[in-house]
Design a protein around this motif. Sequence first.
Motif, PDB file in Angstrom:
ATOM      1  N   VAL A 232     159.809 -13.044  20.552  1.00  0.00           N
ATOM      2  CA  VAL A 232     159.013 -11.822  20.622  1.00  0.00           C
ATOM      3  C   VAL A 232     157.997 -11.825  19.486  1.00  0.00           C
ATOM      4  O   VAL A 232     158.345 -11.934  18.310  1.00  0.00           O
ATOM      5  N   LEU A 233     156.719 -11.680  19.861  1.00  0.00           N
ATOM      6  CA  LEU A 233     155.635 -11.685  18.888  1.00  0.00           C
ATOM      7  C   LEU A 233     155.208 -10.270  18.522  1.00  0.00           C
ATOM      8  O   LEU A 233     154.858  -9.993  17.368  1.00  0.00           O
ATOM      9  N   ALA A 234     155.212  -9.380  19.495  1.00  0.00           N
ATOM     10  CA  ALA A 234     154.806  -7.989  19.258  1.00  0.00           C
ATOM     11  C   ALA A 234     155.402  -7.121  20.362  1.00  0.00           C
ATOM     12  O   ALA A 234     155.730  -7.601  21.443  1.00  0.00           O
ATOM     13  N   GLU A 235     155.512  -5.827  20.070  1.00  0.00           N
ATOM     14  CA  GLU A 235     156.071  -4.893  21.047  1.00  0.00           C
ATOM     15  C   GLU A 235     155.587  -3.495  20.719  1.00  0.00           C
ATOM     16  O   GLU A 235     155.437  -3.141  19.548  1.00  0.00           O
ATOM     17  N   GLY A 236     155.306  -2.704  21.751  1.00  0.00           N
ATOM     18  CA  GLY A 236     154.911  -1.325  21.505  1.00  0.00           C
ATOM     19  C   GLY A 236     153.871  -0.813  22.476  1.00  0.00           C
ATOM     20  O   GLY A 236     153.799  -1.242  23.627  1.00  0.00           O
ATOM     21  N   ASP A 237     153.047   0.116  21.995  1.00  0.00           N
ATOM     22  CA  ASP A 237     151.987   0.709  22.799  1.00  0.00           C
ATOM     23  C   ASP A 237     151.021  -0.366  23.301  1.00  0.00           C
ATOM     24  O   ASP A 237     150.584  -1.226  22.520  1.00  0.00           O
ATOM     25  N   PRO A 238     150.679  -0.353  24.598  1.00  0.00           N
ATOM     26  CA  PRO A 238     149.850  -1.424  25.164  1.00  0.00           C
ATOM     27  C   PRO A 238     148.530  -1.675  24.435  1.00  0.00           C
ATOM     28  O   PRO A 238     148.172  -2.828  24.166  1.00  0.00           O
ATOM     29  N   ILE A 239     147.804  -0.621  24.106  1.00  0.00           N
ATOM     30  CA  ILE A 239     146.514  -0.804  23.439  1.00  0.00           C
ATOM     31  C   ILE A 239     146.689  -1.408  22.054  1.00  0.00           C
ATOM     32  O   ILE A 239     145.961  -2.330  21.649  1.00  0.00           O
ATOM     33  N   GLU A 240     147.676  -0.913  21.328  1.00  0.00           N
ATOM     34  CA  GLU A 240     147.931  -1.448  19.993  1.00  0.00           C
ATOM     35  C   GLU A 240     148.362  -2.908  20.066  1.00  0.00           C
ATOM     36  O   GLU A 240     147.941  -3.738  19.244  1.00  0.00           O
ATOM     37  N   VAL A 241     149.188  -3.241  21.060  1.00  0.00           N
ATOM     38  CA  VAL A 241     149.697  -4.605  21.183  1.00  0.00           C
ATOM     39  C   VAL A 241     148.574  -5.588  21.487  1.00  0.00           C
ATOM     40  O   VAL A 241     148.472  -6.646  20.859  1.00  0.00           O
ATOM     41  N   ILE A 242     147.704  -5.261  22.440  1.00  0.00           N
ATOM     42  CA  ILE A 242     146.662  -6.236  22.808  1.00  0.00           C
ATOM     43  C   ILE A 242     145.585  -6.379  21.737  1.00  0.00           C
ATOM     44  O   ILE A 242     144.817  -7.343  21.751  1.00  0.00           O
ATOM     45  N   ASN A 243     145.541  -5.419  20.802  1.00  0.00           N
ATOM     46  CA  ASN A 243     144.598  -5.519  19.691  1.00  0.00           C
ATOM     47  C   ASN A 243     145.237  -6.066  18.419  1.00  0.00           C
ATOM     48  O   ASN A 243     144.568  -6.167  17.389  1.00  0.00           O
ATOM     49  N   ASP A 244     146.518  -6.422  18.513  1.00  0.00           N
ATOM     50  CA  ASP A 244     147.217  -7.017  17.377  1.00  0.00           C
ATOM     51  C   ASP A 244     146.655  -8.414  17.119  1.00  0.00           C
ATOM     52  O   ASP A 244     146.527  -9.228  18.035  1.00  0.00           O
ATOM     53  N   GLU A 245     146.318  -8.698  15.892  1.00  0.00           N
ATOM     54  CA  GLU A 245     145.698  -9.992  15.550  1.00  0.00           C
ATOM     55  C   GLU A 245     146.595 -11.167  15.914  1.00  0.00           C
ATOM     56  O   GLU A 245     146.115 -12.208  16.373  1.00  0.00           O
ATOM     57  N   LYS A 246     147.904 -11.002  15.754  1.00  0.00           N
ATOM     58  CA  LYS A 246     148.835 -12.084  16.104  1.00  0.00           C
ATOM     59  C   LYS A 246     148.774 -12.373  17.603  1.00  0.00           C
ATOM     60  O   LYS A 246     148.850 -13.524  18.033  1.00  0.00           O
ATOM     61  N   VAL A 247     148.667 -11.316  18.397  1.00  0.00           N
ATOM     62  CA  VAL A 247     148.602 -11.483  19.850  1.00  0.00           C
ATOM     63  C   VAL A 247     147.297 -12.138  20.259  1.00  0.00           C
ATOM     64  O   VAL A 247     147.276 -13.049  21.105  1.00  0.00           O
ATOM     65  N   ILE A 248     146.202 -11.709  19.667  1.00  0.00           N
ATOM     66  CA  ILE A 248     144.891 -12.311  19.973  1.00  0.00           C
ATOM     67  C   ILE A 248     144.897 -13.790  19.634  1.00  0.00           C
ATOM     68  O   ILE A 248     144.430 -14.631  20.417  1.00  0.00           O
ATOM     69  N   ASN A 249     145.465 -14.140  18.493  1.00  0.00           N
ATOM     70  CA  ASN A 249     145.529 -15.555  18.100  1.00  0.00           C
ATOM     71  C   ASN A 249     146.402 -16.373  19.044  1.00  0.00           C
ATOM     72  O   ASN A 249     146.105 -17.526  19.339  1.00  0.00           O
ATOM     73  N   ALA A 250     147.499 -15.762  19.534  1.00  0.00           N
ATOM     74  CA  ALA A 250     148.392 -16.477  20.455  1.00  0.00           C
ATOM     75  C   ALA A 250     147.682 -16.813  21.760  1.00  0.00           C
ATOM     76  O   ALA A 250     147.878 -17.890  22.333  1.00  0.00           O
ATOM     77  N   TYR A 251     146.821 -15.913  22.233  1.00  0.00           N
ATOM     78  CA  TYR A 251     146.112 -16.137  23.468  1.00  0.00           C
ATOM     79  C   TYR A 251     144.879 -17.020  23.292  1.00  0.00           C
ATOM     80  O   TYR A 251     144.553 -17.853  24.154  1.00  0.00           O
ATOM     81  N   LEU A 252     144.186 -16.842  22.183  1.00  0.00           N
ATOM     82  CA  LEU A 252     142.885 -17.501  21.994  1.00  0.00           C
ATOM     83  C   LEU A 252     142.924 -18.660  21.002  1.00  0.00           C
ATOM     84  O   LEU A 252     141.960 -19.409  20.883  1.00  0.00           O
ATOM     85  N   GLY A 253     144.046 -18.828  20.296  1.00  0.00           N
ATOM     86  CA  GLY A 253     144.100 -19.832  19.240  1.00  0.00           C
ATOM     87  C   GLY A 253     143.769 -19.190  17.913  1.00  0.00           C
ATOM     88  O   GLY A 253     143.190 -18.101  17.846  1.00  0.00           O
ATOM     89  N   SER A 254     144.138 -19.829  16.838  1.00  0.00           N
ATOM     90  CA  SER A 254     143.988 -19.224  15.512  1.00  0.00           C
ATOM     91  C   SER A 254     142.555 -18.897  15.166  1.00  0.00           C
ATOM     92  O   SER A 254     142.260 -18.099  14.275  1.00  0.00           O
ATOM     93  N   GLY A 255     141.605 -19.531  15.881  1.00  0.00           N
ATOM     94  CA  GLY A 255     140.197 -19.247  15.598  1.00  0.00           C
ATOM     95  C   GLY A 255     139.666 -18.094  16.408  1.00  0.00           C
ATOM     96  O   GLY A 255     138.502 -17.705  16.259  1.00  0.00           O
ATOM     97  N   GLY A 256     140.508 -17.527  17.317  1.00  0.00           N
ATOM     98  CA  GLY A 256     140.041 -16.457  18.179  1.00  0.00           C
ATOM     99  C   GLY A 256     139.752 -15.199  17.405  1.00  0.00           C
ATOM    100  O   GLY A 256     140.358 -14.909  16.379  1.00  0.00           O
ATOM    101  N   ALA A 257     138.775 -14.402  17.878  1.00  0.00           N
ATOM    102  CA  ALA A 257     138.422 -13.168  17.184  1.00  0.00           C
ATOM    103  C   ALA A 257     138.368 -12.031  18.192  1.00  0.00           C
ATOM    104  O   ALA A 257     138.280 -12.253  19.371  1.00  0.00           O
TER     105      ALA A 257
END
Length: 257
Positions: A232-257
């Motif tokens: 589990v990387l993140a959990e909670g409110d949908p908007i907060e979760v998809i804007n979590d930097e860890k989640v963005i990096n997991a989907y886009l790679g560490s260079g994702g912004a």
Amino acid sequence: MSDTVLTCENVGIRFGGLQAVKDLNLKINKGELLGLIGPNGAGKTTVFNMITGVYAPTEGDIILNGEKINGFKPHKIVESGIARTFQNIRLFGYLSVLDNVKIAMNKDMKYSILNGMFRTKGYWKEEFEVNSKAMEILKLFDLDNYKQYSANTLPYGQQRKLEIARAMATNPSLLLLDEPAAGMNPTETEELMNTIKFIRDKFGITILLIEHDMKLVLGICERLMVLNYGQVLAEGDPIEVINDEKVINAYLGSGGA
């Protein structure tokens, strides 16, 4: 009595030297719609397979409505109150739409082989009841006019709806949907989103959803859990979760912004 329908306590599974899922702690309450998201290969479908008895977890416990279901066979899981759909549609393609739904009710049929062979009064009574119930379900999904069609002749979006209808015919307390919008166009996805909302609101059913379509996820999910590399990387409110930097990096790679 607790409102918790499903609990996973430190659940994990290992395939040889590969730890596919590790220390999964998940709790979903009655009537909740929880989204399970993550990159490809994160372990989402493996979680579904453990919950539904396809795989037995090598660590931890899975508890449904207060009962530990570790080691239950898939048919026993269904009898306990869990139904699911699959990434790839698994209908009985050459059977009718009606028969696909009636098959899901087999677990509740009581008549014997002899009753079936000799077409006794009890046989016809049960068959009539099952047929009526199946038609009610098809009508809810706007599929009743296709009852005699072979399942594989339906358009793709309707096949997805039929698979959900078949799952609902088992009368589950928990419904697992594995990428139900996969392969759908935007119109079909919108219709699916309305269908999922409808069945949750009408039946008060608890839903656990795997999906990559973020429009659908954000349109219906009340809470999100993100898996990455089986944890589990993140959990909670949908908007907060998809804007979590860890989640963005997991989907886009560490260079994702």
